[in-house]
Design a protein around this motif. Structure first.
Motif, PDB file in Angstrom:
ATOM      1  N   VAL A 119       0.822  -1.207   0.000  1.00  0.00           N
ATOM      2  CA  VAL A 119       0.000   0.000   0.000  1.00  0.00           C
ATOM      3  C   VAL A 119       0.858   1.260   0.000  1.00  0.00           C
ATOM      4  O   VAL A 119       0.473   2.290  -0.559  1.00  0.00           O
ATOM      5  CB  VAL A 119      -0.998  -0.019   1.181  1.00  0.00           C
TER       6      VAL A 119
ATOM      7  N   SER B 270     -10.959  -5.440  -0.671  1.00  0.00           N
ATOM      8  CA  SER B 270      -9.679  -4.965  -0.156  1.00  0.00           C
ATOM      9  C   SER B 270      -9.883  -3.717   0.699  1.00  0.00           C
ATOM     10  O   SER B 270     -10.267  -2.662   0.185  1.00  0.00           O
ATOM     11  CB  SER B 270      -8.724  -4.649  -1.307  1.00  0.00           C
TER      12      SER B 270
ATOM     13  N   VAL C  12      -8.292  -0.837   3.352  1.00  0.00           N
ATOM     14  CA  VAL C  12      -7.118  -0.169   3.917  1.00  0.00           C
ATOM     15  C   VAL C  12      -7.546   0.381   5.279  1.00  0.00           C
ATOM     16  O   VAL C  12      -8.544   1.094   5.379  1.00  0.00           O
ATOM     17  CB  VAL C  12      -6.618   0.973   3.010  1.00  0.00           C
TER      18      VAL C  12
ATOM     19  N   LEU D 293      -2.551  -4.316   3.357  1.00  0.00           N
ATOM     20  CA  LEU D 293      -3.723  -4.414   2.499  1.00  0.00           C
ATOM     21  C   LEU D 293      -3.856  -5.903   2.155  1.00  0.00           C
ATOM     22  O   LEU D 293      -3.282  -6.386   1.191  1.00  0.00           O
ATOM     23  CB  LEU D 293      -3.537  -3.566   1.237  1.00  0.00           C
TER      24      LEU D 293
ATOM     25  N   LEU E 122     -10.573  -0.028  -1.157  1.00  0.00           N
ATOM     26  CA  LEU E 122      -9.446   0.525  -1.905  1.00  0.00           C
ATOM     27  C   LEU E 122      -9.803   1.744  -2.765  1.00  0.00           C
ATOM     28  O   LEU E 122      -9.058   2.735  -2.753  1.00  0.00           O
ATOM     29  CB  LEU E 122      -8.797  -0.569  -2.749  1.00  0.00           C
TER      30      LEU E 122
ATOM     31  N   TYR F 243     -10.009   4.666  -0.473  1.00  0.00           N
ATOM     32  CA  TYR F 243      -8.700   5.016   0.079  1.00  0.00           C
ATOM     33  C   TYR F 243      -7.902   5.849  -0.924  1.00  0.00           C
ATOM     34  O   TYR F 243      -7.243   6.832  -0.549  1.00  0.00           O
ATOM     35  CB  TYR F 243      -7.908   3.765   0.463  1.00  0.00           C
TER      36      TYR F 243
END
Length: 437
Positions: free
Chosen positions: A49, A82, A84, A96, A159, A162
């Protein structure tokens, strides 16, 4: 004069891309990279990440200062499942985690026993809950295996959200990410499932904002991002006037029906059906078949046996008389059960392979097509260029128009179209979809 553009980060598991689209949704510039992975605390490979964050910031800074472009907006599309995890200062405090990471059986059984069993949970959340592909179960695992880390999480962002946060967007959730086989969303109640509230998971996730939410950051309008599969559907939803089913063909062949609102049955779930959610918040019923992978493996097998190039199937024309003879000779089955030596030549064997494969594909597509009033099946990807596949599929669905139809860079175009009214004063162009009947 700088060209007005929208910048789209299209982040896949393997390839990460930044594309600039002009007012007519033509690609002006593209950057594509593959970033190195790292490992989590168990040594399992995962997205790095920190490397991804640095790349996004660097690319954004580059295009924002390039005198060739007037970047009016930025949006994001990324793979699902996914999270974060951020602390109260907005720092990343966990890996991640990879959605392919095996899930502990004992913990999964505890989850099922606590909330009504696997069948009921899968039906309510419209997804198969058995591994890390359900991002909700990733948070559940953290709570029970790493309680100290779980306690330190202020926000868990999917994701796409993020990536927006990295460039100054607010902590946010988006319905397309929340509803993509996460196990979080109750499709019967159209709200978070009760297990999410009872476990306190909902307190780790920011408020769900409309998918077209954007705010001004500096000189640009910044979107909150979308799940990639839902993003790829947007160009079709915005340009096709009649109800349709999209058959996206690749390694997986995924039938996506935005016009089927009936709940998934237990039987459909057992046959690899699931639901996504469109950018408008509506359920999208889907079925999956590993057909592209099967075709690749069997075409290679035929090429070896008949001493042909691996891509020889691309030269095979559709012979309808041969198809009829093969059908009369025997019913469809798994092609693995057949020996290449049964056939006199490559062309005959390949026609038999396609008969077997499309028979299974039609069954998979019917799971989400029937009873929905869909008038056309739009096929994109590799099989849309295969004349035998298209002929057999059209024959399997005589009540629908079956045609090849594709949108170049559909995932990125969808993320751009989601913000159309925020950055583009013109109409949505009619040329986005290429295809033929």
């Amino acid at each position: 004069m700088p060209i007005p553009v929208i910048a789209i980060f299209d982040v896949g598991k393997t390839n990460k891309k930044l594309l600039l689209f002009d007012l007519h949704y033509r690609v002006c510039w593209e950057e594509s990279v593959q970033l190195r992975e790292t490992v989590d605390e168990d040594g399992f490979p995962c997205e790095d990440v920190a490397v991804l964050t640095a790349w996004v910031k660097e690319q954004a800074a580059h295009v924002l200062t390039d005198p060739r472009w007037e970047v009016r907006a930025i949006n994001f599309a990324a793979y699902g499942a996914s999270f974060v995890h951020l602390d109260r200062e907005g720092r990343v405090i966990a890996p991640l985690y990879n959605y392919l990471k095996p899930y502990p059986k004992r913990l999964l059984e505890h989850f099922y026993n606590s909330y009504g069993g696997a069948g009921a949970l899968s039906r309510q959340t419209a997804s198969s809950l058995n591994d890390s592909l359900s991002s909700g179960l990733q948070l559940y695992r953290l709570k029970y295996e790493q309680p100290a880390l779980f306690a330190d999480i202020a926000w868990s962002l999917h994701l796409p959200q993020y990536l927006s946060f990295v460039l100054g967007g607010p902590p946010a959730a988006d319905i397309t990410s929340t509803g993509c086989h996460t196990g979080l969303w109750d499709f019967e109640a159209m709200a978070y499932h009760r297990w999410v509230r009872e476990e306190g998971i909902d307190k780790k996730i920011p408020p769900i904002l409309p998918s077209d939410t954007c705010q001004t950051v500096g000189t640009v309008r910044l979107g909150i991002g979308l799940h990639d599969s839902s993003s790829a559907l947007i160009p079709y939803l915005r340009t096709v006037s009649e109800p349709f089913l999209q058959l996206s063909t690749g390694t997986w062949c995924v039938s996506l029906n935005p016009f089927n609102a009936t709940p998934l049955t237990s039987g459909q779930l057992q046959q690899d059906c699931l639901c996504y959610i469109s950018y408008k918040g509506n359920p999208v019923k889907a079925s999956r078949l590993f057909a592209g992978h099967a075709h690749e493996q069997q075409a290679r097998r035929l090429a070896l046996h008949f001493h042909k190039p691996a891509n020889h199937f691309e030269t095979v024309r559709c012979d309808t008389a041969l198809l009829e003879r093969l059908e009369q000779a025997g019913p469809p089955s798994g092609f693995l059960e057949r020996e290449p030596g049964e056939f006199p030549d490559y062309e005959t064997a390949y026609h038999r392979l396609m008969l077997d494969l499309v028979y299974r594909q039609a069954d998979s597509t019917r799971l989400v097509l029937e009873g929905s009033g869909v008038s056309q099946v739009l096929v994109d990807g590799g099989f849309s260029k295969n004349p035998i596949f298209m002929h057999l599929l059209a024959r399997a669905f005589p009540g629908q128009q079956v045609r090849a139809a594709s949108v170049a860079q559909a995932t990125a175009v969808g993320a751009a179209l989601c913000l159309h009214e925020h950055w583009n004063g013109g109409p949505v162009p009619s040329h986005l979809m290429a295809g033929k009947g």
